[in-house]
Design a protein around this motif. Structure first.
Motif, mmCIF file in Angstrom:
data_model
loop_
_atom_site.group_PDB
_atom_site.id
_atom_site.type_symbol
_atom_site.label_atom_id
_atom_site.label_comp_id
_atom_site.label_asym_id
_atom_site.label_seq_id
_atom_site.Cartn_x
_atom_site.Cartn_y
_atom_site.Cartn_z
ATOM 1 N N LYS A 31 0.793 -1.225 0.000
ATOM 2 C CA LYS A 31 0.000 0.000 0.000
ATOM 3 C C LYS A 31 0.830 1.282 0.000
ATOM 4 C CE LYS A 31 -3.974 -2.038 2.337
ATOM 5 N NZ LYS A 31 -4.713 -2.143 3.605
ATOM 6 N N ARG A 32 1.964 1.288 0.697
ATOM 7 C CA ARG A 32 2.703 2.527 0.910
ATOM 8 C C ARG A 32 3.961 2.691 0.073
ATOM 9 N NH1 ARG A 32 2.406 4.849 6.655
ATOM 10 N NH2 ARG A 32 0.412 4.124 7.443
ATOM 11 N N LEU A 33 4.463 1.599 -0.517
ATOM 12 C CA LEU A 33 5.734 1.686 -1.223
ATOM 13 C C LEU A 33 5.659 1.184 -2.670
ATOM 14 C CD1 LEU A 33 8.582 2.637 -0.352
ATOM 15 C CD2 LEU A 33 9.139 0.245 0.069
ATOM 16 N N ALA A 34 4.759 0.256 -2.949
ATOM 17 C CA ALA A 34 4.705 -0.368 -4.273
ATOM 18 C C ALA A 34 4.144 0.508 -5.392
ATOM 19 C CB ALA A 34 3.910 -1.669 -4.199
ATOM 20 N N PRO A 35 3.196 1.409 -5.111
ATOM 21 C CA PRO A 35 2.662 2.209 -6.227
ATOM 22 C C PRO A 35 3.757 3.000 -6.956
ATOM 23 C CG PRO A 35 1.288 2.461 -4.280
ATOM 24 C CD PRO A 35 2.523 1.718 -3.847
ATOM 25 N N ALA A 36 3.546 3.209 -8.236
ATOM 26 C CA ALA A 36 4.521 3.944 -9.044
ATOM 27 C C ALA A 36 4.685 5.384 -8.559
ATOM 28 C CB ALA A 36 4.100 3.930 -10.513
#
Length: 142
Positions: free
Chosen positions: A62-67
């Motif tokens: 949720k906190r690190l994976a989004p582009a």
């Protein structure tokens, strides 16, 4: 399991193991300053490593994976939960740190494999921190 770090992008990177990554992080005065406090050690003992790992996977997804992360660089509290402390200790707290330390490109979503490698690194750090916890060791969790 190998952790990737290098110069050329996510699939042509120099490989290093989790242990090599952890040793490199210990050379940084800032990264080496992070440790689990009594409250966070108690959380690990209470929840167990399996639950902490589930939480780590959820946090990374949720906190690190989004582009693109609108508050990148500010999304990870410093000491509110063991995974957050581990993220700072392992330079996995924001995309900027991932790029600086592991050459993970900015602006691209993390793959499931990359996310798993981050979670495994965080868990290795937490496990190392818990080795010095007498109550945890006496529970057979070493």
């Amino acid at each position: 399991m190998t952790w990737y770090a290098g110069k050329s992008g996510p699939f042509s990177l120099k490989m290093q193991t989790k242990n090599q990554a952890l040793e490199k992080l210990k050379q940084s005065k800032f990264r080496a300053s992070f440790h689990l406090d009594k409250k966070n050690r108690a959380i690990v003992r209470e929840k167990g490593m399996d639950k902490i790992k589930e939480d780590a996977a959820d946090i990374i997804r949720k906190r690190l994976a989004p582009a693109f992360i609108p508050n990148d660089g500010k999304q990870t509290p410093y000491r509110a939960y063991p995974v957050f402390t581990a993220q700072h200790a392992c330079a996995c707290c924001c995309r900027g740190c991932l790029n600086k330390w592991y050459k993970v490109p900015m602006g691209t979503e993390l793959t499931e494999v990359q996310q798993a490698k981050i979670v495994n690194l965080l868990m290795a750090w937490i496990e190392d921190e818990m080795k010095e916890d007498e109550e945890y060791g006496s529970m057979g969790n070493r």
